[in-house]
Design a protein around this motif. Structure first.
Motif, PDB file in Angstrom:
ATOM      1  N   GLN A 118      -4.440  -1.028 -44.694  1.00  0.00           N
ATOM      2  CA  GLN A 118      -3.274  -1.794 -44.275  1.00  0.00           C
ATOM      3  C   GLN A 118      -3.277  -3.226 -44.801  1.00  0.00           C
ATOM      4  O   GLN A 118      -2.286  -3.932 -44.642  1.00  0.00           O
ATOM      5  CB  GLN A 118      -3.204  -1.828 -42.737  1.00  0.00           C
ATOM      6  N   THR A 119      -4.383  -3.664 -45.398  1.00  0.00           N
ATOM      7  CA  THR A 119      -4.496  -5.055 -45.826  1.00  0.00           C
ATOM      8  C   THR A 119      -4.029  -5.232 -47.262  1.00  0.00           C
ATOM      9  O   THR A 119      -4.085  -4.300 -48.080  1.00  0.00           O
ATOM     10  CB  THR A 119      -5.946  -5.550 -45.700  1.00  0.00           C
ATOM     11  N   ASP A 120      -3.592  -6.460 -47.568  1.00  0.00           N
ATOM     12  CA  ASP A 120      -2.986  -6.698 -48.886  1.00  0.00           C
ATOM     13  C   ASP A 120      -3.990  -6.596 -50.027  1.00  0.00           C
ATOM     14  O   ASP A 120      -3.603  -6.374 -51.172  1.00  0.00           O
ATOM     15  CB  ASP A 120      -2.271  -8.058 -48.908  1.00  0.00           C
ATOM     16  N   GLN A 121      -5.277  -6.725 -49.747  1.00  0.00           N
ATOM     17  CA  GLN A 121      -6.270  -6.542 -50.812  1.00  0.00           C
ATOM     18  C   GLN A 121      -6.307  -5.107 -51.326  1.00  0.00           C
ATOM     19  O   GLN A 121      -6.750  -4.858 -52.447  1.00  0.00           O
ATOM     20  CB  GLN A 121      -7.672  -6.920 -50.316  1.00  0.00           C
ATOM     21  N   GLY A 124      -1.901  -2.816 -48.899  1.00  0.00           N
ATOM     22  CA  GLY A 124      -1.143  -2.870 -47.657  1.00  0.00           C
ATOM     23  C   GLY A 124      -0.315  -4.138 -47.549  1.00  0.00           C
ATOM     24  O   GLY A 124      -0.165  -4.895 -48.513  1.00  0.00           O
ATOM     25  N   ASP A 125       0.210  -4.383 -46.364  1.00  0.00           N
ATOM     26  CA  ASP A 125       1.115  -5.514 -46.149  1.00  0.00           C
ATOM     27  C   ASP A 125       0.509  -6.637 -45.317  1.00  0.00           C
ATOM     28  O   ASP A 125       1.090  -7.720 -45.242  1.00  0.00           O
ATOM     29  CB  ASP A 125       2.389  -5.025 -45.450  1.00  0.00           C
ATOM     30  N   TRP A 126      -0.634  -6.402 -44.681  1.00  0.00           N
ATOM     31  CA  TRP A 126      -1.159  -7.365 -43.722  1.00  0.00           C
ATOM     32  C   TRP A 126      -2.388  -8.085 -44.263  1.00  0.00           C
ATOM     33  O   TRP A 126      -3.114  -7.552 -45.126  1.00  0.00           O
ATOM     34  CB  TRP A 126      -1.508  -6.667 -42.410  1.00  0.00           C
ATOM     35  N   ALA A 127      -2.648  -9.252 -43.727  1.00  0.00           N
ATOM     36  CA  ALA A 127      -3.780 -10.056 -44.168  1.00  0.00           C
ATOM     37  C   ALA A 127      -5.080  -9.559 -43.529  1.00  0.00           C
ATOM     38  O   ALA A 127      -5.092  -9.093 -42.387  1.00  0.00           O
ATOM     39  CB  ALA A 127      -3.555 -11.520 -43.799  1.00  0.00           C
ATOM     40  N   GLY A 189     -10.533   4.471 -46.097  1.00  0.00           N
ATOM     41  CA  GLY A 189      -9.852   3.201 -45.922  1.00  0.00           C
ATOM     42  C   GLY A 189      -9.484   2.945 -44.476  1.00  0.00           C
ATOM     43  O   GLY A 189      -8.649   2.086 -44.179  1.00  0.00           O
ATOM     44  N   GLY A 190     -10.102   3.683 -43.576  1.00  0.00           N
ATOM     45  CA  GLY A 190      -9.781   3.547 -42.163  1.00  0.00           C
ATOM     46  C   GLY A 190     -10.556   2.463 -41.452  1.00  0.00           C
ATOM     47  O   GLY A 190     -10.115   1.959 -40.421  1.00  0.00           O
TER      48      GLY A 190
END
Length: 222
Positions: A118-121, A124-127, A189-190
Motif C-alpha cells: 500500500q506504500t508509495d515505495q 501504493g498510494d500511502w506514505a 507485500g503484506g
C-alpha cells in the motif's frame, strides 16, 4: 533453561527488536525491496503462494484441534495421554490473548501502518510509516503487527506441552513454521520485517508467560 529464564531472554530480545526497528526503520524498506521484483511482490497472486498461505494459516488451528480432541478423549477415559484441563486453558488463553486480542484486536486495528503493497515505495498510494508511528493512512487491518506470523508463533504453546523426548523437535517445528509464515507474508507485500518479527516475539512472550502459570501447577502432559 527454565521457563522464567527463557521468558526474561525473550523479553530482552523483544526490547532489542523494538529499539532496532525504531532506530533503523529503513531496514523494513530494504528487506521489503528484496521481495519486490518487476513492479510486484514475488508471491502476490501466485498459486503456490496461495497454497502455502492456506497451509500456514490452518496449521495452528489444526494443532489446537488435535489437542482438544486429546483432551476430550482423556476426559472420556478413552486415552491416558493428552492435555489436562490446565493445559487446555493454557492453550486457548494464550491463543486468544496473543494473536487474538493483542495482535488482531488492538495493534492491527489502531496503529494505522500501511502494508508494503500500500506504500508509495512499492506502487501504493500511502506514505511509509515506522512501526511506532500511529498516524498512517491505514484505517483498519493494518500492517503492524502480523496476525498470521503471531498465530504461527503460538504453536510454541502445544510444542511446549509435547512429551519430553519429542519436545525439542516440536519447538523447532513451531519456530520453523513461524519463520516460513513471516517470510511468505513479506513475499506477498503484506507485512514488513518488523511486523512479523515483533508479532512473533509478542506472541512468544504471551505463550511463555502462560507456560510459567501452567508449570506452577505441577501439571504435565501425560
Amino acid at each position: 533453561m527454565s521457563p522464567k529464564s527463557t521468558l526474561v531472554l525473550v523479553a530482552f530480545l523483544t526490547l532489542a527488536g523494538l529499539a532496532l526497528f525504531a532506530w533503523a526503520p529503513e531496514l523494513d524498506l530494504a528487506v521489503a525491496g528484496l521481495f519486490f521484483k518487476d513492479g510486484a511482490f514475488v508471491a502476490a497472486s501466485t498459486p503456490a503462494g496461495d497454497v502455502w498461505r492456506r497451509v500456514f494459516w490452518d496449521a495452528p488451528y489444526a494443532a489446537l484441534a488435535i489437542c482438544l480432541v486429546g483432551y476430550v478423549l482423556r476426559r472420556s477415559g478413552r486415552s491416558m495421554r493428552g492435555p489436562n484441563g490446565r493445559a487446555t486453558i493454557f492453550l486457548i488463553a494464550t491463543l486468544a490473548l496473543g494473536p487474538g486480542l493483542l495482535l488482531n484486536g488492538v495493534l492491527k486495528e489502531h496503529t494505522g501502518r500501511p502494508r508494503p503493497v500500500q506504500t508509495d515505495q512499492f506502487g501504493g498510494d500511502w506514505a511509509f510509516r515506522p512501526y511506532y508511528r500511529i498516524d498512517g493512512a491505514c484505517p483498519s487491518n493494518c500492517s503492524f503487527a502480523s496476525g498470521e506470523a503471531g498465530t504461527s508463533a503460538w504453536t510454541l504453546a502445544p510444542a511446549l506441552l509435547a512429551p519430553t523426548p519429542v519436545r525439542p523437535y516440536a519447538v523447532a517445528a513451531a519456530l520453523a513454521l513461524t519463520a516460513a509464515t513471516g517470510a511468505l507474508r513479506m513475499a506477498y507485500g503484506g507485512h514488513y520485517l518488523s511486523d512479523v518479527t515483533l508479532a512473533a516475539l509478542f506472541t512468544i512472550l504471551v505463550v511463555l508467560g502462560g507456560y510459567c502459570w501452567y508449570a506452577r501447577g505441577g501439571s504435565r502432559w501425560i
